[in-house]
Write an enzyme that holds these catalytic residues in place. Structure first.
Site, PDB file in Angstrom:
ATOM      1  N   GLY A  62      -3.612  20.295   8.543  1.00 24.73           N
ATOM      2  CA  GLY A  62      -4.044  19.314   7.541  1.00 24.73           C
ATOM      3  C   GLY A  62      -5.552  19.300   7.370  1.00 24.73           C
ATOM      4  N   HIS A  63      -6.197  20.464   7.463  1.00 28.36           N
ATOM      5  CA  HIS A  63      -7.675  20.496   7.445  1.00 28.36           C
ATOM      6  C   HIS A  63      -8.270  20.200   6.085  1.00 28.36           C
ATOM      7  CE1 HIS A  63      -6.862  24.366   5.708  1.00 28.36           C
ATOM      8  NE2 HIS A  63      -8.140  24.531   5.442  1.00 28.36           N
ATOM      9  N   GLY A  88      -8.318  15.667   8.699  1.00 27.41           N
ATOM     10  CA  GLY A  88      -8.370  17.037   9.220  1.00 27.41           C
ATOM     11  C   GLY A  88      -9.728  17.684   8.959  1.00 27.41           C
ATOM     12  N   LEU A 128      -1.387  12.317  15.327  1.00 26.35           N
ATOM     13  CA  LEU A 128      -2.060  11.148  14.767  1.00 26.35           C
ATOM     14  C   LEU A 128      -1.081  10.260  14.020  1.00 26.35           C
ATOM     15  CD1 LEU A 128      -5.377  12.753  13.548  1.00 26.35           C
ATOM     16  CD2 LEU A 128      -5.030  11.223  15.468  1.00 26.35           C
ATOM     17  N   SER A 186      -0.591   5.804  13.003  1.00 30.21           N
ATOM     18  CA  SER A 186      -1.254   4.805  12.167  1.00 30.21           C
ATOM     19  C   SER A 186      -0.998   3.426  12.767  1.00 30.21           C
ATOM     20  CB  SER A 186      -0.654   4.863  10.769  1.00 30.21           C
ATOM     21  OG  SER A 186      -0.941   3.682  10.056  1.00 30.21           O
ATOM     22  N   SER A 187      -1.915   2.493  12.497  1.00 34.54           N
ATOM     23  CA  SER A 187      -1.726   1.138  13.026  1.00 34.54           C
ATOM     24  C   SER A 187      -0.525   0.442  12.381  1.00 34.54           C
ATOM     25  CB  SER A 187      -2.990   0.306  12.823  1.00 34.54           C
ATOM     26  OG  SER A 187      -3.324   0.245  11.460  1.00 34.54           O
ATOM     27  N   CYS A 188       0.007   0.999  11.289  1.00 31.38           N
ATOM     28  CA  CYS A 188       1.169   0.352  10.656  1.00 31.38           C
ATOM     29  C   CYS A 188       2.459   0.592  11.430  1.00 31.38           C
ATOM     30  CB  CYS A 188       1.313   0.753   9.198  1.00 31.38           C
ATOM     31  SG  CYS A 188       1.811   2.438   8.984  1.00 31.38           S
ATOM     32  N   TYR A 226       6.847   5.024   5.943  1.00 29.75           N
ATOM     33  CA  TYR A 226       5.775   5.800   6.584  1.00 29.75           C
ATOM     34  C   TYR A 226       5.713   5.442   8.072  1.00 29.75           C
ATOM     35  CZ  TYR A 226       0.897   7.246   7.456  1.00 29.75           C
ATOM     36  OH  TYR A 226      -0.249   7.823   7.954  1.00 29.75           O
ATOM     37  N   LYS A 237       6.099   7.785  11.423  1.00 33.56           N
ATOM     38  CA  LYS A 237       5.029   7.898  12.417  1.00 33.56           C
ATOM     39  C   LYS A 237       5.521   7.462  13.803  1.00 33.56           C
ATOM     40  CE  LYS A 237       1.581   9.681  10.212  1.00 33.56           C
ATOM     41  NZ  LYS A 237       1.083  11.012  10.629  1.00 33.56           N
ATOM     42  N   LEU A 253      -8.482   3.956   7.781  1.00 33.12           N
ATOM     43  CA  LEU A 253      -9.614   4.889   7.780  1.00 33.12           C
ATOM     44  C   LEU A 253     -10.258   4.968   6.400  1.00 33.12           C
ATOM     45  CD1 LEU A 253      -7.714   7.721   9.651  1.00 33.12           C
ATOM     46  CD2 LEU A 253      -9.504   6.245  10.628  1.00 33.12           C
ATOM     47  N   HIS A 274      -6.243   4.243  -0.774  1.00 33.46           N
ATOM     48  CA  HIS A 274      -6.374   3.033   0.041  1.00 33.46           C
ATOM     49  C   HIS A 274      -7.435   2.116  -0.583  1.00 33.46           C
ATOM     50  CE1 HIS A 274      -4.511   5.730   3.083  1.00 33.46           C
ATOM     51  NE2 HIS A 274      -3.854   4.620   3.348  1.00 33.46           N
ATOM     52  N   TRP A 306      -6.760  -6.145  -5.929  1.00 38.52           N
ATOM     53  CA  TRP A 306      -5.330  -6.443  -5.778  1.00 38.52           C
ATOM     54  C   TRP A 306      -5.087  -7.504  -4.708  1.00 38.52           C
ATOM     55  CZ3 TRP A 306      -2.976  -0.825  -5.223  1.00 38.52           C
ATOM     56  CH2 TRP A 306      -3.168  -0.143  -6.436  1.00 38.52           C
ATOM     57  N   ARG A 365      -8.106  -6.708   7.336  1.00 39.67           N
ATOM     58  CA  ARG A 365      -7.965  -5.314   7.750  1.00 39.67           C
ATOM     59  C   ARG A 365      -9.176  -4.899   8.579  1.00 39.67           C
ATOM     60  NH1 ARG A 365      -3.772  -6.302   5.915  1.00 39.67           N
ATOM     61  NH2 ARG A 365      -2.469  -5.168   4.441  1.00 39.67           N
TER      62      ARG A 365
HETATM   63  O1  GFB Z   1      -5.652   0.091   1.976  1.00 38.01           O
HETATM   64  P1  GFB Z   1      -4.369  -0.453   1.484  1.00 38.01           P
HETATM   65  O2  GFB Z   1      -3.788   0.220   0.287  1.00 38.01           O
HETATM   66  O3  GFB Z   1      -3.307  -0.413   2.626  1.00 38.01           O
HETATM   67  O4  GFB Z   1      -4.566  -2.001   1.079  1.00 38.01           O
HETATM   68  P2  GFB Z   1      -2.602  -1.305   3.748  1.00 38.01           P
HETATM   69  C1  GFB Z   1      -5.168  -2.922   1.933  1.00 38.01           C
HETATM   70  C2  GFB Z   1      -5.289  -4.266   1.239  1.00 38.01           C
HETATM   71  O5  GFB Z   1      -6.250  -4.169   0.189  1.00 38.01           O
HETATM   72  C3  GFB Z   1      -3.996  -4.791   0.593  1.00 38.01           C
HETATM   73  C4  GFB Z   1      -5.736  -4.762  -0.992  1.00 38.01           C
HETATM   74  O6  GFB Z   1      -3.907  -6.184   0.812  1.00 38.01           O
HETATM   75  C5  GFB Z   1      -4.237  -4.516  -0.895  1.00 38.01           C
HETATM   76  O7  GFB Z   1      -3.511  -5.376  -1.754  1.00 38.01           O
HETATM   77  N1  GFB Z   1      -6.368  -4.181  -2.180  1.00 38.01           N
HETATM   78  C6  GFB Z   1      -7.182  -4.852  -3.039  1.00 38.01           C
HETATM   79  C7  GFB Z   1      -6.226  -2.921  -2.645  1.00 38.01           C
HETATM   80  N2  GFB Z   1      -7.534  -4.064  -4.061  1.00 38.01           N
HETATM   81  C8  GFB Z   1      -6.962  -2.854  -3.848  1.00 38.01           C
HETATM   82  C9  GFB Z   1      -6.987  -1.632  -4.577  1.00 38.01           C
HETATM   83  O8  GFB Z   1      -7.583  -1.487  -5.634  1.00 38.01           O
HETATM   84  N3  GFB Z   1      -6.284  -0.585  -4.023  1.00 38.01           N
HETATM   85  C10 GFB Z   1      -5.599  -0.709  -2.836  1.00 38.01           C
HETATM   86  N4  GFB Z   1      -4.954   0.364  -2.356  1.00 38.01           N
HETATM   87  N5  GFB Z   1      -5.553  -1.877  -2.145  1.00 38.01           N
HETATM   88  C11 GFB Z   1      -1.578   1.013   4.207  1.00 38.01           C
HETATM   89  C12 GFB Z   1      -0.206   1.538   4.365  1.00 38.01           C
HETATM   90  O9  GFB Z   1      -1.429  -0.375   4.144  1.00 38.01           O
HETATM   91  O10 GFB Z   1      -2.416   1.294   5.286  1.00 38.01           O
HETATM   92  C13 GFB Z   1      -0.171   2.908   4.907  1.00 38.01           C
HETATM   93  O11 GFB Z   1       0.486   1.415   3.146  1.00 38.01           O
HETATM   94  C14 GFB Z   1      -1.201   3.207   5.957  1.00 38.01           C
HETATM   95  O12 GFB Z   1       1.096   3.080   5.439  1.00 38.01           O
HETATM   96  C15 GFB Z   1      -2.538   2.616   5.645  1.00 38.01           C
HETATM   97  O13 GFB Z   1      -0.779   2.742   7.199  1.00 38.01           O
HETATM   98  C16 GFB Z   1      -3.519   2.750   6.768  1.00 38.01           C
HETATM   99  O14 GFB Z   1      -3.528  -1.547   4.889  1.00 38.01           O
HETATM  100  O15 GFB Z   1      -1.973  -2.535   3.190  1.00 38.01           O
END
Ligand code: GFB
Length: 317
Positions: free
Chosen positions: A16-17, A22, A110, A112-114, A141, A145, A171, A184, A207, A214
């Site tokens: 996964g580089h 990676g 590797l 994930s905290s989820c 997911y 994991k 991350l 993310h 959102w 987090r």
């Molecule tokens: O980073 P994120 O998508 O993942 O979202 P999770 C974290 C928080 O940020 C959530 C909010 O409460 C989202 O609703 N958020 C606010 C947003 N605005 C935005 C935006 O524009 N985009 C996104 N993406 N989020 C993931 C898991 O969960 O974490 C995976 O789905 C993985 O499995 C990853 O483990 C590390 O922390 O909620």
């Protein structure tokens, strides 16, 4: 303290580089004069069991770092469950079994905290694994994991393999995915703030409610931790990799806006999912081995934004 395993002089396969994680691990290995073995997707499809077995038996790495995975933010996880569970299960199974069959000495898987339950006590220690139901937006997911953690553990238990699992917190950093549907929270907010600044918007959308919490680790710190753990950790259970501090999404959005220079207001869209209420790792175990994260969030955000500005032309958005 003497190392449990010395990576110097070993052939280290980073699966996964091309991904953010990676790529960071490969960069850090190279900086330390270590040999990182990589293969492009066009030459080897990690979903192809026979192909993976053949490539590993022919290339004979001593060490394998499993950074290959199907990853994405909350929306991607929530809307594409089949891809997330299937691809992650197949990639990790192909890689770990092929490693065992080719006599790979050391694997770092590797996760994930989820993987920890939605309502696990905070901060979440490694012992929280499998003590309660998962967060529904990413249970597919997470299940894959958890299976990866258990695979590494099973091969250790049955065959005596020195395979370990590391669980990073959320991350971000150099090489992140800035596609708004798949990304993310940090790269998404960074891109939204950047575009809002350029077009002179008064507000940008965030959102969820903004109240969930987090923890964020800069990917270069993760790369450093992975190398550290490959050399210094050798137990069956997973080990958390985090910073030990979290913040609300609202506070994060404000920090991102200040890194980008967007001075407008934030508009929260509560129709979008919040996900788990809090995700903060207990980092006692890795701290007791002598490792800690170095990059403060504001510094990491500034470095990520700088990278985004310099690489915007090449990103697949
Ligand atoms: O980073 P994120 O998508 O993942 O979202 P999770 C974290 C928080 O940020 C959530 C909010 O409460 C989202 O609703 N958020 C606010 C947003 N605005 C935005 C935006 O524009 N985009 C996104 N993406 N989020 C993931 C898991 O969960 O974490 C995976 O789905 C993985 O499995 C990853 O483990 C590390 O922390 O909620």
């Amino acid at each position: 303290m003497a190392k449990l395993y010395d990576l110097q002089g070993k052939r280290i396969f980073v699966a996964g580089h091309r991904g953010m994680v990676g790529a960071a691990i490969t960069r850090h290995l190279n900086q330390r004069g270590m040999e990182a073995l990589t293969v492009d997707r066009t030459e080897l499809d990690l979903l192809d069991q026979a192909g993976v077995k053949k490539w590993i038996s022919e290339n004979r790495p001593d060490v394998m770092i499993v950074a290959a995975a199907k990853v994405g933010g909350i929306l991607a996880n929530d809307t594409r469950p089949a891809e997330f569970i299937y691809e992650n299960l197949v990639i990790e199974t192909n890689l770990i079994d092929a490693a065992y069959r080719a006599g790979v000495e050391r694997v770092v898987f590797l996760g994930s905290s989820c993987i920890y339950p939605k309502f696990a006590a905070q901060p979440m220690s490694e012992d929280a694994l499998l003590t309660g139901p998962l967060e529904p937006t990413n249970e597919w997911y997470a299940i894959a994991k958890i299976a990866g953690v258990k695979l590494a553990q099973a091969y250790r238990q049955q065959y005596g393999c020195r395979y370990i699992s590391a669980m990073p917190t959320n991350l971000y950093g150099i090489g992140d995915n800035f596609n708004l549907q798949g990304a993310h929270v940090i790269p998404s907010l960074m891109r939204k703030a950047h575009e809002a600044k350029l077009s002179g918007q008064a507000a940008m959308e965030v959102w969820g409610t903004g109240t969930v919490r987090r923890e964020f680790l800069f990917v270069d710190d993760l790369a450093d931790a992975v190398i550290f753990l490959a050399e210094n950790y050798d137990e069956p259970g997973p080990i958390n990799v985090g910073v030990g501090e979290d913040l609300t999404i609202r506070d994060l959005a404000e920090l991102v806006c200040s890194a980008v220079g967007f001075t407008g207001t934030l508009e929260f869209d509560a129709s979008k999912p919040d996900g788990t209420p809090q995700k903060l790792l207990d980092v006692k175990k890795i701290s007791s081995l002598g490792w800690k994260a170095k990059t403060a969030l504001d510094i990491g955000l500034a470095a990520t934004y700088e990278w985004y500005l310099a690489n915007q032309g090449e990103l697949r958005l």
